[in-house]
Each structure stands twice: as structure tokens, then as C-alpha cells.
Write a protein that holds these residues in place. Structure first.
Motif, PDB file in Angstrom:
ATOM      1  N   VAL A 126      45.559  42.865  39.615  1.00  0.00           N
ATOM      2  CA  VAL A 126      46.611  43.836  39.912  1.00  0.00           C
ATOM      3  C   VAL A 126      47.989  43.215  39.703  1.00  0.00           C
ATOM      4  O   VAL A 126      48.886  43.849  39.141  1.00  0.00           O
ATOM      5  N   LYS A 127      48.150  41.980  40.118  1.00  0.00           N
ATOM      6  CA  LYS A 127      49.431  41.299  39.978  1.00  0.00           C
ATOM      7  C   LYS A 127      49.825  41.130  38.512  1.00  0.00           C
ATOM      8  O   LYS A 127      50.984  41.334  38.129  1.00  0.00           O
ATOM      9  N   GLN A 128      48.867  40.770  37.679  1.00  0.00           N
ATOM     10  CA  GLN A 128      49.155  40.560  36.260  1.00  0.00           C
ATOM     11  C   GLN A 128      49.374  41.870  35.513  1.00  0.00           C
ATOM     12  O   GLN A 128      50.100  41.906  34.510  1.00  0.00           O
ATOM     13  N   SER A 129      48.757  42.954  35.988  1.00  0.00           N
ATOM     14  CA  SER A 129      48.841  44.235  35.282  1.00  0.00           C
ATOM     15  C   SER A 129      50.020  45.092  35.728  1.00  0.00           C
ATOM     16  O   SER A 129      50.456  45.971  34.985  1.00  0.00           O
ATOM     17  N   ALA A 130      50.518  44.862  36.933  1.00  0.00           N
ATOM     18  CA  ALA A 130      51.580  45.705  37.477  1.00  0.00           C
ATOM     19  C   ALA A 130      52.932  45.347  36.864  1.00  0.00           C
ATOM     20  O   ALA A 130      53.225  44.176  36.611  1.00  0.00           O
ATOM     21  N   HIS A 131      53.747  46.363  36.620  1.00  0.00           N
ATOM     22  CA  HIS A 131      55.108  46.193  36.124  1.00  0.00           C
ATOM     23  C   HIS A 131      56.043  47.062  36.960  1.00  0.00           C
ATOM     24  O   HIS A 131      55.877  48.284  37.016  1.00  0.00           O
ATOM     25  N   TYR A 132      56.995  46.404  37.616  1.00  0.00           N
ATOM     26  CA  TYR A 132      57.930  47.125  38.472  1.00  0.00           C
ATOM     27  C   TYR A 132      57.176  48.002  39.478  1.00  0.00           C
ATOM     28  O   TYR A 132      57.495  49.174  39.666  1.00  0.00           O
ATOM     29  N   GLU A 133      56.173  47.424  40.104  1.00  0.00           N
ATOM     30  CA  GLU A 133      55.388  48.123  41.130  1.00  0.00           C
ATOM     31  C   GLU A 133      54.712  49.374  40.587  1.00  0.00           C
ATOM     32  O   GLU A 133      54.542  50.367  41.304  1.00  0.00           O
ATOM     33  N   SER A 134      54.302  49.337  39.337  1.00  0.00           N
ATOM     34  CA  SER A 134      53.606  50.461  38.717  1.00  0.00           C
ATOM     35  C   SER A 134      52.377  49.954  37.967  1.00  0.00           C
ATOM     36  O   SER A 134      52.374  48.844  37.435  1.00  0.00           O
ATOM     37  N   LEU A 135      51.349  50.804  37.925  1.00  0.00           N
ATOM     38  CA  LEU A 135      50.106  50.482  37.228  1.00  0.00           C
ATOM     39  C   LEU A 135      49.729  51.611  36.292  1.00  0.00           C
ATOM     40  O   LEU A 135      49.819  52.788  36.654  1.00  0.00           O
ATOM     41  N   GLU A 136      49.316  51.244  35.084  1.00  0.00           N
ATOM     42  CA  GLU A 136      48.703  52.230  34.205  1.00  0.00           C
ATOM     43  C   GLU A 136      47.305  52.542  34.729  1.00  0.00           C
ATOM     44  O   GLU A 136      46.643  51.693  35.338  1.00  0.00           O
ATOM     45  N   VAL A 137      46.839  53.742  34.503  1.00  0.00           N
ATOM     46  CA  VAL A 137      45.564  54.145  35.066  1.00  0.00           C
ATOM     47  C   VAL A 137      44.416  53.300  34.521  1.00  0.00           C
ATOM     48  O   VAL A 137      43.426  53.052  35.223  1.00  0.00           O
ATOM     49  N   GLY A 138      44.538  52.825  33.286  1.00  0.00           N
ATOM     50  CA  GLY A 138      43.497  51.965  32.724  1.00  0.00           C
ATOM     51  C   GLY A 138      43.380  50.653  33.484  1.00  0.00           C
ATOM     52  O   GLY A 138      42.273  50.174  33.765  1.00  0.00           O
ATOM     53  N   ASP A 139      44.528  50.060  33.835  1.00  0.00           N
ATOM     54  CA  ASP A 139      44.521  48.826  34.622  1.00  0.00           C
ATOM     55  C   ASP A 139      43.985  49.083  36.031  1.00  0.00           C
ATOM     56  O   ASP A 139      43.271  48.252  36.593  1.00  0.00           O
ATOM     57  N   TYR A 140      44.352  50.223  36.585  1.00  0.00           N
ATOM     58  CA  TYR A 140      43.855  50.603  37.903  1.00  0.00           C
ATOM     59  C   TYR A 140      42.327  50.714  37.893  1.00  0.00           C
ATOM     60  O   TYR A 140      41.644  50.200  38.791  1.00  0.00           O
ATOM     61  N   GLN A 141      41.794  51.369  36.884  1.00  0.00           N
ATOM     62  CA  GLN A 141      40.342  51.549  36.803  1.00  0.00           C
ATOM     63  C   GLN A 141      39.622  50.228  36.563  1.00  0.00           C
ATOM     64  O   GLN A 141      38.514  50.021  37.061  1.00  0.00           O
ATOM     65  N   ARG A 142      40.240  49.310  35.822  1.00  0.00           N
ATOM     66  CA  ARG A 142      39.636  47.983  35.636  1.00  0.00           C
ATOM     67  C   ARG A 142      39.576  47.225  36.968  1.00  0.00           C
ATOM     68  O   ARG A 142      38.594  46.520  37.238  1.00  0.00           O
ATOM     69  N   ALA A 143      40.631  47.362  37.759  1.00  0.00           N
ATOM     70  CA  ALA A 143      40.633  46.725  39.076  1.00  0.00           C
ATOM     71  C   ALA A 143      39.540  47.320  39.966  1.00  0.00           C
ATOM     72  O   ALA A 143      38.872  46.599  40.713  1.00  0.00           O
ATOM     73  N   MET A 144      39.337  48.621  39.866  1.00  0.00           N
ATOM     74  CA  MET A 144      38.294  49.274  40.646  1.00  0.00           C
ATOM     75  C   MET A 144      36.906  48.801  40.210  1.00  0.00           C
ATOM     76  O   MET A 144      36.034  48.545  41.048  1.00  0.00           O
ATOM     77  N   GLU A 145      36.694  48.672  38.915  1.00  0.00           N
ATOM     78  CA  GLU A 145      35.407  48.208  38.421  1.00  0.00           C
ATOM     79  C   GLU A 145      35.128  46.776  38.869  1.00  0.00           C
ATOM     80  O   GLU A 145      33.997  46.433  39.225  1.00  0.00           O
ATOM     81  N   LEU A 146      36.167  45.942  38.846  1.00  0.00           N
ATOM     82  CA  LEU A 146      35.999  44.564  39.317  1.00  0.00           C
ATOM     83  C   LEU A 146      35.694  44.542  40.811  1.00  0.00           C
ATOM     84  O   LEU A 146      34.859  43.750  41.266  1.00  0.00           O
ATOM     85  N   LEU A 147      36.345  45.414  41.559  1.00  0.00           N
ATOM     86  CA  LEU A 147      36.115  45.482  43.000  1.00  0.00           C
ATOM     87  C   LEU A 147      34.683  45.926  43.305  1.00  0.00           C
ATOM     88  O   LEU A 147      34.057  45.431  44.246  1.00  0.00           O
ATOM     89  N   LYS A 148      34.151  46.834  42.517  1.00  0.00           N
ATOM     90  CA  LYS A 148      32.771  47.287  42.726  1.00  0.00           C
ATOM     91  C   LYS A 148      31.782  46.138  42.551  1.00  0.00           C
ATOM     92  O   LYS A 148      30.780  46.049  43.259  1.00  0.00           O
ATOM     93  N   LYS A 149      32.072  45.244  41.631  1.00  0.00           N
ATOM     94  CA  LYS A 149      31.165  44.131  41.360  1.00  0.00           C
ATOM     95  C   LYS A 149      31.193  43.076  42.466  1.00  0.00           C
ATOM     96  O   LYS A 149      30.281  42.245  42.553  1.00  0.00           O
TER      97      LYS A 149
END
Length: 276
Positions: A126-149
Motif C-alpha cells: 500500500v505504501k509503495q502504490s499510494a500517491h498523495y494518499e490515493s490508490l488506484e483500484v487495481g493497486d487496492y485489489q492487489r493489496a486485497m489479494e495479498l491480504l487473503k493469502k
């Protein structure tokens, strides 16, 4: 002199009445009392009272229950553990197997450390993907998939993700994971938000929909904005909020962006057409 002696005897009698050990309390009763403690810090505090309580609080009967309750996604049934023990005997990496070979207390400590490391990997993404406290939905979904694992339980999410020291983007990922993946009821998630004092944090969601074609001309793309607190996201009328995030970019949806604050968004100073 007699008064002093009587006072000393009374103090000894009082102190001995509180000295609950194997001489005054049966082991099964003491074990039942210790198993009623739901929090590990409480159990550790009881174990620090005496040698008797320290040995009793290290019992597998207590820690197996705590382990299964904290990590329901792990297969900790007796049959599964027996199979892992048989496989570990034939494996060169038997020391790295994930079953309580050294006792359930050691297993609990090992997995708590493991979950902390897995949570750190999600935070780094999340830290590497976020820009100005914003996330693209693709990065958000990747974080969710990693969290599921990670196979994290509800308690792990509360400790590592649903905390004030994490950004609201991380809080949202933890909330979404609890509701959709763990299936935690909304009232329990709301209680966790209130306990950690993060329920009032706001999330801004914006998504762009492709403009429709009319008489040979395509209309301008439409931007939709939704702002809600983490607590409000638990209400049924806010289901679309999480649905848009989970659905992501599909068909008519051009872009989905999650922001911590609308005013500090990475897109606020950009021209609308440059965001396509």
C-alpha cells in the motif's frame, strides 16, 4: 505481645487464603478458571503470579483453544495435525513445519510473529502504490489479494490494520477484508472501529463512467463521487461503495480511485480529460 502475635497470625491466614495453588485448588478447577480468560495479556498476567499458575497457563488445553479461535482459516484439526507430523518426519525441512510440534503455546507465538510479518508485506504494498494518499483500484485489489493469502484472522486485522497509526486506506482494506472474506458481522467490525477510534475517518471514492453515444457523438465521461466514514460503510445503503471497489474497472467504468481526503487527492489539480 499477644496482640502482635494474633495480628501476625491473622495476616498469615488472610494471605494463605489468597494463595491459590495445587494445595487449595484442584487442577481441573484452576484450568477452567484460566481458560475463561479470553485475552492473552490476561492469561500471561495470571501466569506471572506463581510457579503453579505459570505451569498451568502454559497448558496446551488453553492455547489450542486460543489458536483455533484466532486463526479459523488454518486447518488445526487433529487429523490435519497428524498428517503434517507424518509428512514432517519424511521431510528435510521438518523444523519449518507449521504444526504445534513444540506445544500450542509455542505455536501461538510463532504464528503471531508470522502474521506480523505478513501484515507488514501488505502495508509495504500500500505504501509503495499510494500517491498523495490515493490508490488506484487495481493497486487496492492487489493489496486485497495479498491480504487473503496471509490467512489473517479478525484479531490480527484489529492489531495490524484497524489502528489509528495506519492510514485510512489501510483501515479500509482491513474493513473490506473482514466483511467480505472473513464474513465478520458488521456490528463486530463497528465495535472494533469504535474501540480503536477510527470510525470517523473519511474515505473518498471517485469513478469515471464512459460517456454514451447519442446521434453519432459521444457524451463527456461522467465522474461520480462518494464520501463516507468507515462506520457509515457498514450501513446497507452504502453497499454500492464497496461494490464499486470490488468490481473495479469493467465495461463502462474507466477508472476507480480511492482517496483518504478529497482535497489532498492526486487528481484534484488535474484536468478531467487528462485522467483517462
Amino acid at each position: 505481645m499477644s496482640q502482635t502475635t494474633a495480628s501476625t497470625e491473622e495476616e498469615d491466614a488472610t494471605s494463605s487464603s489468597w494463595a491459590l495453588n495445587d494445595e487449595y485448588l484442584p487442577n481441573d478447577v484452576a484450568l477452567y478458571m484460566a481458560s475463561m480468560l479470553q485475552q492473552v495479556p490476561e492469561l500471561c498476567a495470571l501466569g506471572s503470579c506463581s510457579v503453579f499458575w505459570r505451569q498451568l497457563c502454559a497448558s496446551d488445553l488453553i492455547w489450542v483453544s486460543l489458536s483455533k479461535e484466532r486463526w479459523p482459516a488454518l486447518d488445526l484439526s487433529e487429523d490435519s495435525i497428524h498428517k503434517k507430523e507424518e509428512n514432517s518426519k519424511q521431510s528435510e525441512n521438518a523444523g519449518n513445519c507449521d504444526h504445534p510440534k513444540l506445544g500450542w503455546r509455542a505455536f501461538y507465538i510463532k504464528w503471531q510473529t508470522e502474521m506480523a510479518e505478513r501484515a507488514f508485506s501488505v502495508l509495504e504494498l500500500v505504501k509503495q502504490s499510494a500517491h498523495y494518499e490515493s490508490l488506484e483500484v487495481g493497486d487496492y485489489q492487489r493489496a486485497m489479494e495479498l491480504l487473503k493469502k496471509t490467512e489473517m484472522g479478525f484479531k490480527d486485522v484489529q492489531l495490524y490494520l484497524l489502528t489509528p497509526k495506519r492510514s485510512v486506506l489501510v483501515n479500509l482494506i482491513g474493513l473490506h477484508y473482514c466483511l467480505v472474506w472473513l464474513g465478520i458481522q458488521s456490528e463486530y467490525v463497528k465495535a472494533a472501529l469504535c474501540t480503536n477510534q477510527i470510525g470517523d475517518r473519511n474515505i473518498c471514492l471517485r469513478w469515471w463512467i464512459l460517456g454514451q453515444w447519442v446521434n453519432g457523438f459521444r457524451r463527456a465521461d461522467q465522474m461520480h463521487v462518494g464520501i463516507a466514514s468507515l462506520t457509515k460503510l457498514l450501513e446497507p445503503k452504502q453497499e454500492q461503495f464497496l461494490f464499486v471497489i470490488q468490481r473495479g474497472i469493467m465495461h463502462e467504468v474507466l477508472r476507480v480511485q480511492i482517496s483518504a481526503d478529497f482535497r489532498t487527492s492526486a487528481w484534484i489539480a488535474r484536468d478531467m480529460h487528462s485522467q483517462r
